[in-house]
Design a protein around this motif. Structure first.
Motif, PDB file in Angstrom:
ATOM      1  N   GLY A  53      -1.146  -6.127   5.509  1.00 48.14           N
ATOM      2  CA  GLY A  53      -1.324  -5.322   4.308  1.00 48.14           C
ATOM      3  C   GLY A  53      -0.180  -4.348   4.103  1.00 48.14           C
ATOM      4  N   ARG A  54       0.235  -3.698   5.170  1.00 45.72           N
ATOM      5  CA  ARG A  54       1.358  -2.754   5.069  1.00 45.72           C
ATOM      6  C   ARG A  54       2.645  -3.488   4.685  1.00 45.72           C
ATOM      7  NH1 ARG A  54      -1.012  -1.052  10.038  1.00 45.72           N
ATOM      8  NH2 ARG A  54      -2.322   0.809   9.757  1.00 45.72           N
ATOM      9  N   LYS A  55       2.866  -4.651   5.300  1.00 49.46           N
ATOM     10  CA  LYS A  55       4.070  -5.437   4.984  1.00 49.46           C
ATOM     11  C   LYS A  55       4.079  -5.855   3.522  1.00 49.46           C
ATOM     12  CE  LYS A  55       4.906  -7.465   9.569  1.00 49.46           C
ATOM     13  NZ  LYS A  55       4.858  -8.720  10.365  1.00 49.46           N
ATOM     14  N   ASN A  56       2.892  -6.113   2.971  1.00 47.08           N
ATOM     15  CA  ASN A  56       2.786  -6.576   1.590  1.00 47.08           C
ATOM     16  C   ASN A  56       2.691  -5.435   0.579  1.00 47.08           C
ATOM     17  OD1 ASN A  56       2.842  -9.267   2.434  1.00 47.08           O
ATOM     18  ND2 ASN A  56       0.603  -9.351   2.688  1.00 47.08           N
ATOM     19  N   GLY A  57       2.840  -4.195   1.052  1.00 42.89           N
ATOM     20  CA  GLY A  57       2.862  -3.048   0.153  1.00 42.89           C
ATOM     21  C   GLY A  57       1.512  -2.651  -0.393  1.00 42.89           C
ATOM     22  N   MET A  58       0.440  -2.907   0.353  1.00 42.28           N
ATOM     23  CA  MET A  58      -0.908  -2.548  -0.099  1.00 42.28           C
ATOM     24  C   MET A  58      -1.015  -1.035  -0.233  1.00 42.28           C
ATOM     25  SD  MET A  58      -4.557  -3.572   1.708  1.00 42.28           S
ATOM     26  CE  MET A  58      -4.339  -5.320   1.448  1.00 42.28           C
ATOM     27  N   SER A  59      -1.687  -0.563  -1.282  1.00 41.25           N
ATOM     28  CA  SER A  59      -1.817   0.876  -1.519  1.00 41.25           C
ATOM     29  C   SER A  59      -2.669   1.526  -0.437  1.00 41.25           C
ATOM     30  CB  SER A  59      -2.462   1.133  -2.881  1.00 41.25           C
ATOM     31  OG  SER A  59      -3.837   0.791  -2.851  1.00 41.25           O
ATOM     32  N   GLN A  60      -2.554   2.861  -0.340  1.00 38.22           N
ATOM     33  CA  GLN A  60      -3.304   3.583   0.681  1.00 38.22           C
ATOM     34  C   GLN A  60      -4.808   3.431   0.476  1.00 38.22           C
ATOM     35  OE1 GLN A  60      -1.899   5.025   3.403  1.00 38.22           O
ATOM     36  NE2 GLN A  60      -4.031   5.154   4.094  1.00 38.22           N
ATOM     37  N   GLY A  61      -5.227   3.451  -0.797  1.00 40.42           N
ATOM     38  CA  GLY A  61      -6.651   3.291  -1.082  1.00 40.42           C
ATOM     39  C   GLY A  61      -7.181   1.947  -0.615  1.00 40.42           C
ATOM     40  N   LEU A  62      -6.423   0.876  -0.858  1.00 40.57           N
ATOM     41  CA  LEU A  62      -6.863  -0.457  -0.442  1.00 40.57           C
ATOM     42  C   LEU A  62      -6.779  -0.624   1.075  1.00 40.57           C
ATOM     43  CD1 LEU A  62      -5.383  -2.712  -3.268  1.00 40.57           C
ATOM     44  CD2 LEU A  62      -7.731  -1.912  -2.978  1.00 40.57           C
ATOM     45  N   ARG A 249     -13.220   9.274  -0.790  1.00 39.16           N
ATOM     46  CA  ARG A 249     -12.639   7.943  -0.588  1.00 39.16           C
ATOM     47  C   ARG A 249     -12.136   7.473  -1.937  1.00 39.16           C
ATOM     48  NH1 ARG A 249     -15.769   3.484   2.806  1.00 39.16           N
ATOM     49  NH2 ARG A 249     -13.695   2.554   2.657  1.00 39.16           N
ATOM     50  N   VAL A 250     -10.831   7.360  -2.073  1.00 38.87           N
ATOM     51  CA  VAL A 250     -10.274   7.066  -3.396  1.00 38.87           C
ATOM     52  C   VAL A 250     -10.381   5.584  -3.766  1.00 38.87           C
ATOM     53  CG1 VAL A 250      -8.677   9.005  -3.369  1.00 38.87           C
ATOM     54  CG2 VAL A 250      -7.925   6.787  -2.491  1.00 38.87           C
ATOM     55  N   GLY A 251     -10.537   4.710  -2.772  1.00 39.67           N
ATOM     56  CA  GLY A 251     -10.484   3.281  -3.041  1.00 39.67           C
ATOM     57  C   GLY A 251     -11.823   2.628  -3.262  1.00 39.67           C
ATOM     58  N   VAL A 252     -12.823   3.391  -3.705  1.00 35.12           N
ATOM     59  CA  VAL A 252     -14.165   2.831  -3.883  1.00 35.12           C
ATOM     60  C   VAL A 252     -14.574   2.922  -5.351  1.00 35.12           C
ATOM     61  CG1 VAL A 252     -14.953   3.220  -1.529  1.00 35.12           C
ATOM     62  CG2 VAL A 252     -15.148   5.059  -3.198  1.00 35.12           C
ATOM     63  N   CYS A 253     -15.516   2.062  -5.741  1.00 35.65           N
ATOM     64  CA  CYS A 253     -15.845   1.939  -7.160  1.00 35.65           C
ATOM     65  C   CYS A 253     -16.634   3.121  -7.701  1.00 35.65           C
ATOM     66  CB  CYS A 253     -16.597   0.637  -7.429  1.00 35.65           C
ATOM     67  SG  CYS A 253     -18.180   0.483  -6.556  1.00 35.65           S
ATOM     68  N   ASN A 254     -17.236   3.949  -6.831  1.00 34.02           N
ATOM     69  CA  ASN A 254     -17.995   5.094  -7.331  1.00 34.02           C
ATOM     70  C   ASN A 254     -17.199   6.400  -7.258  1.00 34.02           C
ATOM     71  OD1 ASN A 254     -18.098   5.655  -4.598  1.00 34.02           O
ATOM     72  ND2 ASN A 254     -20.262   5.126  -4.359  1.00 34.02           N
ATOM     73  N   ASP A 304      -4.630   5.194 -19.747  1.00 35.71           N
ATOM     74  CA  ASP A 304      -5.227   6.006 -18.684  1.00 35.71           C
ATOM     75  C   ASP A 304      -6.731   6.187 -18.875  1.00 35.71           C
ATOM     76  OD1 ASP A 304      -3.118   6.785 -16.810  1.00 35.71           O
ATOM     77  OD2 ASP A 304      -2.206   7.773 -18.541  1.00 35.71           O
ATOM     78  N   TRP A 305      -7.196   6.304 -20.115  1.00 35.30           N
ATOM     79  CA  TRP A 305      -8.618   6.575 -20.331  1.00 35.30           C
ATOM     80  C   TRP A 305      -9.512   5.448 -19.795  1.00 35.30           C
ATOM     81  CZ3 TRP A 305      -7.586  11.161 -20.727  1.00 35.30           C
ATOM     82  CH2 TRP A 305      -6.830  11.768 -21.722  1.00 35.30           C
ATOM     83  N   GLY A 306      -8.989   4.238 -19.717  1.00 39.14           N
ATOM     84  CA  GLY A 306      -9.816   3.129 -19.266  1.00 39.14           C
ATOM     85  C   GLY A 306      -9.440   2.576 -17.909  1.00 39.14           C
ATOM     86  N   THR A 307      -8.633   3.303 -17.137  1.00 38.78           N
ATOM     87  CA  THR A 307      -8.106   2.770 -15.883  1.00 38.78           C
ATOM     88  C   THR A 307      -8.936   3.189 -14.671  1.00 38.78           C
ATOM     89  OG1 THR A 307      -5.840   2.690 -16.735  1.00 38.78           O
ATOM     90  CG2 THR A 307      -6.102   2.733 -14.336  1.00 38.78           C
ATOM     91  N   GLU A 308      -9.255   2.206 -13.823  1.00 40.31           N
ATOM     92  CA  GLU A 308      -9.808   2.480 -12.496  1.00 40.31           C
ATOM     93  C   GLU A 308      -8.620   2.538 -11.540  1.00 40.31           C
ATOM     94  OE1 GLU A 308     -13.217   0.672  -9.494  1.00 40.31           O
ATOM     95  OE2 GLU A 308     -11.850  -0.710 -10.491  1.00 40.31           O
ATOM     96  N   TYR A 309      -8.214   3.732 -11.156  1.00 45.03           N
ATOM     97  CA  TYR A 309      -6.985   3.893 -10.385  1.00 45.03           C
ATOM     98  C   TYR A 309      -7.112   3.434  -8.933  1.00 45.03           C
ATOM     99  CZ  TYR A 309      -5.656   7.025 -14.240  1.00 45.03           C
ATOM    100  OH  TYR A 309      -5.374   7.565 -15.470  1.00 45.03           O
ATOM    101  N   LEU A 310      -8.245   3.751  -8.297  1.00 43.05           N
ATOM    102  CA  LEU A 310      -8.400   3.514  -6.858  1.00 43.05           C
ATOM    103  C   LEU A 310      -7.249   4.173  -6.097  1.00 43.05           C
ATOM    104  CD1 LEU A 310      -9.507  -0.231  -6.946  1.00 43.05           C
ATOM    105  CD2 LEU A 310     -10.970   1.802  -6.871  1.00 43.05           C
ATOM    106  N   ASP A 311      -6.884   5.368  -6.547  1.00 42.98           N
ATOM    107  CA  ASP A 311      -5.736   6.074  -5.989  1.00 42.98           C
ATOM    108  C   ASP A 311      -5.914   7.567  -6.273  1.00 42.98           C
ATOM    109  OD1 ASP A 311      -3.304   6.551  -4.792  1.00 42.98           O
ATOM    110  OD2 ASP A 311      -2.165   5.192  -6.087  1.00 42.98           O
TER     111      ASP A 311
END
Length: 412
Positions: A53-62, A249-254, A304-311
């Protein structure tokens, strides 16, 4: 290969539907124990996924979603034991009425049959999905993302070993080991074996499943969750709730992705918000009205108004009235979780009545939209649609019903 998995799942689903509650509970206990017994192998497998994941540039949240630890594996095992303690809904007769002709007609809860779960880099979903499906007598076919393939393989190996140890059918849980997207598409069209598909993950994954599947789909997950800070809000309470909903936890749907604030409190509230967001390294993308108070914030766009950032990003919209806040939220939300911070009872009730979402809160964090927090033991997902299930999906949502009719010789 997938057809063979489907056949085995369909065959074992008929066995699972007849298992007693005691036997299913025994299987859950054994599976939980194997997760703990094999935690070293699971952690080694997860380390491979994290490295990739790190090698592939996965975000911190993911990466946070993907990561396992001793504590998280223990929580997965506890989740299975919590499900074990819950009442088994299978076999519950939920209605029984006598017709004028003497027929007794009722409805009884039964398993759905075979459930397919398509999900991304969330290894804990593997355990949760198994536990809820097994408790309700359903076979489950899991298709996790390639990012978590090593973790998921190790977890399923432990779950199957636990079942086998106590004489339960190990094919109650099967993992599609292929990371090829063609395997996902094939699963979406296995109508003869799979009764329902539940996608968990990004908006793209859910959309692709809905658009390409011939198997019925329960939509889950995408969370563009809002918090509205009313003019009457306790501002410290609002700040505490926003920090929790955005940063725990920034990477979760709630997690909270969008903030709406009444203009009447902008002079006092926005500088306080700036301070706490900076302390938690959250980038705020605000409209022009908010940026007049805090020019350092980045300008928000329509996207931005409709974005789920997960970040660590939060959009901010200023409004004049509660009605304007509700209209904005209903336009941009994803039907997941929305919250109002207010001391006005009438405002709270209006928000509860008029906001269209699976979970609507007053003076609480959106982070509570979770099967465990709702007392379900775990969840198979959070449904954002309106048919069959809505909100966190626990045991009852993984059952269907059939009519049972008792007669004494009636003919028509």
């Amino acid at each position: 290969m997938l057809e063979e998995l489907g056949k085995r799942a369909k065959e074992v689903s008929r066995v699972l539907g007849t298992l007693s509650m005691d036997k299913k509970n025994e299987g859950l206990s054994a599976a939980a124990q194997e997760l703990l017994s094999q935690r070293e192998e699971i952690l080694l497998a997860n380390a491979k996924d994290m490295e990739n994941g790190r090698k592939n540039g996965m975000s911190q949240g993911l990466l946070d979603r993907l990561a396992l630890s001793e504590e998280r594996i223990a929580a997965m095992a506890k989740g299975l034991l919590d499900i074990r303690k819950l009442d088994d809904p299978v076999g519950e007769v939920i209605s029984m009425k006598k017709r004028p002709n003497g027929l007794m007609i009722g409805q009884k809860r039964v398993p759905i049959g075979v459930i397919g779960i398509i999900y991304e880099a969330r290894p804990n979903v593997t355990s949760d999905a198994f536990g809820l499906c097994f408790k309700t007598g359903n076979a489950v076919i899991l298709k996790g993302g390639s990012d978590a393939i090593h973790s998921n393989t190790a977890i399923v190996k432990a779950l199957r070993a636990g079942l086998l140890h106590v004489g339960c059918p190990e094919d109650a849980v099967q993992l599609i080991a292929s990371t090829d997207r063609a395997a996902t598409r094939e699963l979406m069209r296995m109508n003869q074996y799979v009764d329902v598909l539940i996608p968990r993950g990004s908006a793209g994954l859910i959309r692709a499943t809905v658009e390409n599947s011939t198997v019925p789909v329960i939509e889950t997950g995408t969370g563009n969750c809002h918090i509205y800070v009313d003019a009457s809000a306790d501002q410290q309470m609002a700040l505490d709730i926003i920090v929790n909903a955005k940063t725990q936890r920034v990477g979760v749907c709630n997690a909270c992705e969008s903030l709406v604030v009444n203009r009447k409190i902008q002079e006092e509230f926005l500088p306080k918000l700036k301070e706490v967001m900076e302390a938690h390294c959250v980038e705020v993308r605000a409209d022009a009205a908010a940026r007049k108070i805090v020019p350092e914030w980045k300008e928000a766009t329509e996207e931005d108004w409709g974005t789920e950032y997960l970040d660590y990003i939060l959009s901010l919209k200023m409004v004049d009235t509660l009605e304007e806040a509700i209209a904005h939220i209903n336009h941009y939300n994803s039907g997941h979780s929305e919250s109002i911070i207010t001391s006005e009872y009438a405002h709270a009730q209006k928000f509860l009545d008029e906001v269209d979402a699976a979970a609507v809160y007053v003076n609480a964090s959106t982070r509570f939209t979770d099967g465990g927090e709702f007392g379900f033991g775990a969840e198979i997902g959070i449904s954002t649609q309106k048919l069959h299930a809505r909100g966190p999906m626990g045991l009852k949502e993984l059952t269907t019903t059939k009519y049972i009719i008792y007669g004494n010789g009636q003919v028509r």
